[in-house]
Design a protein around this motif. Structure first.
Motif, PDB file in Angstrom:
ATOM      1  N   GLU A   1       3.455 -42.895 -27.765  1.00  0.00           N
ATOM      2  CA  GLU A   1       4.002 -43.888 -26.411  1.00  0.00           C
ATOM      3  C   GLU A   1       2.797 -45.036 -26.399  1.00  0.00           C
ATOM      4  N   TYR A   2       2.159 -45.209 -26.530  1.00  0.00           N
ATOM      5  CA  TYR A   2       0.668 -46.507 -26.429  1.00  0.00           C
ATOM      6  C   TYR A   2       1.168 -47.149 -27.290  1.00  0.00           C
ATOM      7  N   ASP A   3       1.536 -47.137 -28.324  1.00  0.00           N
ATOM      8  CA  ASP A   3       2.304 -48.586 -28.917  1.00  0.00           C
ATOM      9  C   ASP A   3       3.748 -48.691 -28.636  1.00  0.00           C
ATOM     10  N   ASP A   4       4.768 -48.111 -27.768  1.00  0.00           N
ATOM     11  CA  ASP A   4       6.079 -49.014 -27.368  1.00  0.00           C
ATOM     12  C   ASP A   4       5.144 -49.935 -25.917  1.00  0.00           C
TER      13      ASP A   4
ATOM     14  N   ASN B   1       5.388 -53.707 -25.949  1.00  0.00           N
ATOM     15  CA  ASN B   1       6.318 -54.720 -24.484  1.00  0.00           C
ATOM     16  C   ASN B   1       5.533 -55.238 -24.327  1.00  0.00           C
ATOM     17  N   TRP B   2       3.926 -54.985 -23.524  1.00  0.00           N
ATOM     18  CA  TRP B   2       2.893 -56.244 -23.561  1.00  0.00           C
ATOM     19  C   TRP B   2       2.859 -57.628 -24.036  1.00  0.00           C
TER      20      TRP B   2
ATOM     21  N   GLN C   1       6.258 -59.725 -24.468  1.00  0.00           N
ATOM     22  CA  GLN C   1       6.521 -60.621 -23.333  1.00  0.00           C
ATOM     23  C   GLN C   1       5.325 -61.638 -23.181  1.00  0.00           C
ATOM     24  N   CYS C   2       4.219 -60.996 -23.814  1.00  0.00           N
ATOM     25  CA  CYS C   2       3.125 -62.037 -24.030  1.00  0.00           C
ATOM     26  C   CYS C   2       3.505 -63.277 -24.928  1.00  0.00           C
ATOM     27  N   ARG C   3       3.600 -62.523 -26.212  1.00  0.00           N
ATOM     28  CA  ARG C   3       4.928 -64.051 -27.120  1.00  0.00           C
ATOM     29  C   ARG C   3       5.933 -64.725 -26.422  1.00  0.00           C
ATOM     30  N   ARG C   4       6.916 -64.060 -25.582  1.00  0.00           N
ATOM     31  CA  ARG C   4       8.282 -64.703 -24.491  1.00  0.00           C
ATOM     32  C   ARG C   4       7.132 -65.827 -24.216  1.00  0.00           C
ATOM     33  N   VAL C   5       6.435 -65.345 -23.023  1.00  0.00           N
ATOM     34  CA  VAL C   5       5.760 -66.918 -22.164  1.00  0.00           C
ATOM     35  C   VAL C   5       5.041 -67.871 -22.927  1.00  0.00           C
ATOM     36  N   LEU C   6       5.037 -67.633 -23.764  1.00  0.00           N
ATOM     37  CA  LEU C   6       3.364 -68.047 -24.312  1.00  0.00           C
ATOM     38  C   LEU C   6       3.698 -69.313 -25.356  1.00  0.00           C
TER      39      LEU C   6
ATOM     40  N   VAL D   1      -3.606 -52.457 -32.369  1.00  0.00           N
ATOM     41  CA  VAL D   1      -2.640 -53.768 -31.835  1.00  0.00           C
ATOM     42  C   VAL D   1      -2.933 -54.343 -32.477  1.00  0.00           C
ATOM     43  N   GLY D   2      -3.769 -54.669 -33.480  1.00  0.00           N
ATOM     44  CA  GLY D   2      -3.449 -55.761 -34.382  1.00  0.00           C
ATOM     45  C   GLY D   2      -1.846 -56.095 -35.412  1.00  0.00           C
ATOM     46  N   LYS D   3      -1.280 -54.404 -35.713  1.00  0.00           N
ATOM     47  CA  LYS D   3      -0.467 -54.033 -36.304  1.00  0.00           C
ATOM     48  C   LYS D   3       0.688 -54.611 -35.779  1.00  0.00           C
ATOM     49  N   ILE D   4       0.590 -53.985 -34.831  1.00  0.00           N
ATOM     50  CA  ILE D   4       2.070 -54.356 -33.780  1.00  0.00           C
ATOM     51  C   ILE D   4       2.144 -56.274 -33.256  1.00  0.00           C
ATOM     52  N   MET D   5       1.067 -56.606 -33.695  1.00  0.00           N
ATOM     53  CA  MET D   5       0.406 -58.644 -33.204  1.00  0.00           C
ATOM     54  C   MET D   5       1.663 -59.353 -34.432  1.00  0.00           C
TER      55      MET D   5
END
Length: 100
Positions: free
Chosen positions: A28-31, A35-36, A39-44, A62-66
């Motif tokens: 749940e935390y990873d999802d 998501n956030w 959304q950051c990547r979409r507008v960056l 967080v680093g893995k997801i990034m």
């Protein structure tokens, strides 16, 4: 937190108490994080930079997801805290993955 936590000066540490900051599982935390960060990547902008601050509790997830989202981690900034919550965390590192 299940038990109360106190600093060396005997002030109480306020843990996670808001519903928006509680997660039932790592998935749940990873999802949520996926998501956030998506959304950051979409507008960056392509030339933009994002700084993400975390501790050993979450920064590796967080680093893995990034990285999965295509962020490129340029630097890792670490400092020694002068006001740690307890003596054990005196040489506490905060990791800030950045994308440029």
């Amino acid at each position: 937190m299940e038990n109360e936590l106190y600093r060396p000066n005997e002030t109480k540490v306020n843990g996670v108490s808001e519903d928006w900051d509680k997660f039932r599982s790592f998935k749940e935390y990873d999802d949520f994080t996926l998501n956030w960060l998506s959304q950051c990547r979409r507008v960056l902008k392509d030339s933009g930079t994002i700084w993400v601050i975390g501790t050993y509790h979450n920064i590796f997830r967080v680093g893995k997801i990034m990285q999965d989202l295509g962020y490129w981690i340029l630097n890792d900034i670490v400092w020694i805290k002068t006001n740690p919550p307890c003596r054990i965390l005196k040489e506490h590192a905060l990791t800030m993955p950045m994308r440029r």
